[in-house]
Design a protein around this motif. Structure first.
Motif, short mmCIF file in Angstrom:
data_model
loop_
_atom_site.label_atom_id
_atom_site.label_comp_id
_atom_site.label_asym_id
_atom_site.label_seq_id
_atom_site.Cartn_x
_atom_site.Cartn_y
_atom_site.Cartn_z
N LEU A 197 1.15 -1.28 0.26
CA LEU A 197 -0.14 0.25 0.00
C LEU A 197 0.71 1.12 0.34
N ALA A 198 1.93 1.42 0.29
CA ALA A 198 2.46 2.04 0.87
C ALA A 198 3.57 2.64 -0.79
N ALA A 199 3.83 1.04 -1.57
CA ALA A 199 4.40 1.79 -2.72
C ALA A 199 3.64 2.24 -3.67
N LEU A 200 2.28 2.02 -2.73
CA LEU A 200 0.67 2.58 -4.56
C LEU A 200 1.18 3.50 -3.88
N TRP A 201 0.85 3.97 -2.73
CA TRP A 201 1.17 6.03 -1.86
C TRP A 201 1.46 6.18 -2.98
N TRP A 202 2.84 5.58 -3.02
CA TRP A 202 4.23 6.98 -3.46
C TRP A 202 3.88 6.86 -4.63
N THR A 203 3.98 5.89 -5.52
CA THR A 203 3.45 5.90 -7.03
C THR A 203 2.79 7.09 -7.14
N ALA A 204 1.66 7.06 -6.24
CA ALA A 204 0.66 8.41 -6.78
C ALA A 204 1.06 9.33 -6.47
N ALA A 205 1.53 9.43 -5.63
CA ALA A 205 2.36 11.18 -5.03
C ALA A 205 3.38 11.48 -6.13
N LEU A 206 4.19 10.56 -6.81
CA LEU A 206 5.17 10.77 -7.50
C LEU A 206 3.90 11.03 -9.02
N LEU A 207 2.77 10.66 -9.64
CA LEU A 207 2.44 10.80 -10.43
C LEU A 207 1.35 12.07 -10.28
N LEU A 208 1.23 12.83 -9.10
CA LEU A 208 0.78 13.70 -8.67
C LEU A 208 1.92 15.11 -8.84
N ALA A 209 2.57 15.10 -9.11
CA ALA A 209 3.60 16.40 -9.28
C ALA A 209 3.64 16.44 -10.53
N PRO A 210 4.12 17.55 -10.48
CA PRO A 210 3.78 18.06 -11.95
C PRO A 210 5.59 17.36 -12.95
N SER A 211 5.12 16.75 -13.84
CA SER A 211 5.69 16.06 -14.17
C SER A 211 7.34 17.44 -15.02
N ALA A 212 6.87 18.13 -16.05
CA ALA A 212 8.17 18.98 -15.92
C ALA A 212 8.90 19.47 -15.09
N SER A 213 8.70 19.23 -13.63
CA SER A 213 9.36 19.57 -12.57
C SER A 213 9.91 18.66 -11.82
N ARG A 214 9.23 17.60 -11.94
CA ARG A 214 9.41 16.28 -11.30
C ARG A 214 11.28 15.50 -10.88
N PRO A 215 11.83 15.71 -9.74
CA PRO A 215 12.82 15.10 -9.48
C PRO A 215 13.02 13.95 -10.44
N PRO A 216 14.43 12.95 -10.37
CA PRO A 216 14.27 11.87 -10.60
C PRO A 216 14.38 10.59 -9.90
N ALA A 217 13.16 9.88 -10.14
CA ALA A 217 12.46 8.81 -8.83
C ALA A 217 13.14 8.80 -8.84
N GLY A 218 14.92 7.79 -8.81
CA GLY A 218 15.69 6.84 -8.92
C GLY A 218 15.69 7.43 -7.22
N GLY A 219 16.10 9.00 -7.42
CA GLY A 219 16.49 9.77 -6.35
C GLY A 219 15.67 9.74 -5.04
N ILE A 220 14.62 10.68 -5.11
CA ILE A 220 13.60 10.75 -4.72
C ILE A 220 12.76 10.25 -4.12
#
Length: 221
Positions: free
Chosen positions: A95-118
């Motif tokens: 559930l935490a993994a799904l939640w974090w994936t949703a949070a990343l997708l909600l963040a603006p894609s144009a300014s989203r940091p590298p997914a691996g690092g964050i």
């Protein structure tokens, strides 16, 4: 054996602090959705800071995961405490993994940091919360260490960026043209995050078992 495992999983599932986890998860997603909801176009640094705040919010919820009001009643059961704690984490992890994936997708894609690092940063903060809870359970008799662990985690999150020396900087921006001027320390900083991840995992595993000896109450024979 399978029935016993399912029974144990069901019993642990019912004792999880779902209200706290749901509140932290909902607040984190609301924070992540602020730019989209307001039509704002945050800078890459602002989005990075936003996602770090989301990760901290989720970790504050996880600080309560090992709270167990019945810990003194369940201590004599045949299933050891590390198994019960690991089961708590295993039930919540997807559930935490799904939640974090949703949070990343909600963040603006144009300014989203590298997914691996964050994501590495978020994993470390989550593991630190769990390790803190495990340490509190091992070192104290309290059944609800969550509030104290959450307070300590929040204090550490405030002090760490201010107190870490430049050679050990963790909270840096990616070395990317979009993050003008960017920071060439991004890769080195995440090497340190990886070390912290391993350290938090080892600390949490070490704190899993009950102490060999506990202080006997005064007046005990």
């Amino acid at each position: 054996m399978r029935v016993a495992a399912l029974d144990l999983a069901g019993a642990v599932w019912r004792t999880l602090p779902w209200r706290v986890l749901a509140a932290a998860g909902a607040l984190g997603l609301l924070i992540a959705a602020v730019p989209a909801a307001t039509g704002a176009a945050p800078t890459p640094w602002q989005t990075l800071t936003l996602l770090r705040g989301v990760a901290l919010t989720g970790a504050l919820g996880l600080a309560f995961l090992l709270d167990d009001p019945a810990r003194h009643l369940t201590a004599p059961v045949p299933v050891r405490r590390p198994v019960r704690q690991a089961l708590r984490v295993a039930l919540v992890a997807p559930l935490a993994a799904l939640w974090w994936t949703a949070a990343l997708l909600l963040a603006p894609s144009a300014s989203r940091p590298p997914a691996g690092g964050i994501t590495l940063e978020a994993s470390v903060v989550a593991l630190l919360a769990l390790a803190g809870g495990a340490a509190a359970v091992r070192l104290t008799d309290g059944a609800r260490p969550g509030p104290a662990v959450a307070a300590a985690l929040l204090l550490a999150a405030v002090l760490a960026p201010l107190s870490l020396p430049e050679d050990w900087a963790l909270f840096v921006a990616p070395g990317d043209p979009r993050w003008a001027p960017g920071d060439p320390r991004w890769a080195a900083a995440h090497d340190r995050w990886a070390v912290l991840l391993a350290g938090a995992a080892v600390a949490g595993a070490w704190c899993g078992p009950e102490p060999l000896r506990r202080r006997r109450p005064r007046g005990a024979g």
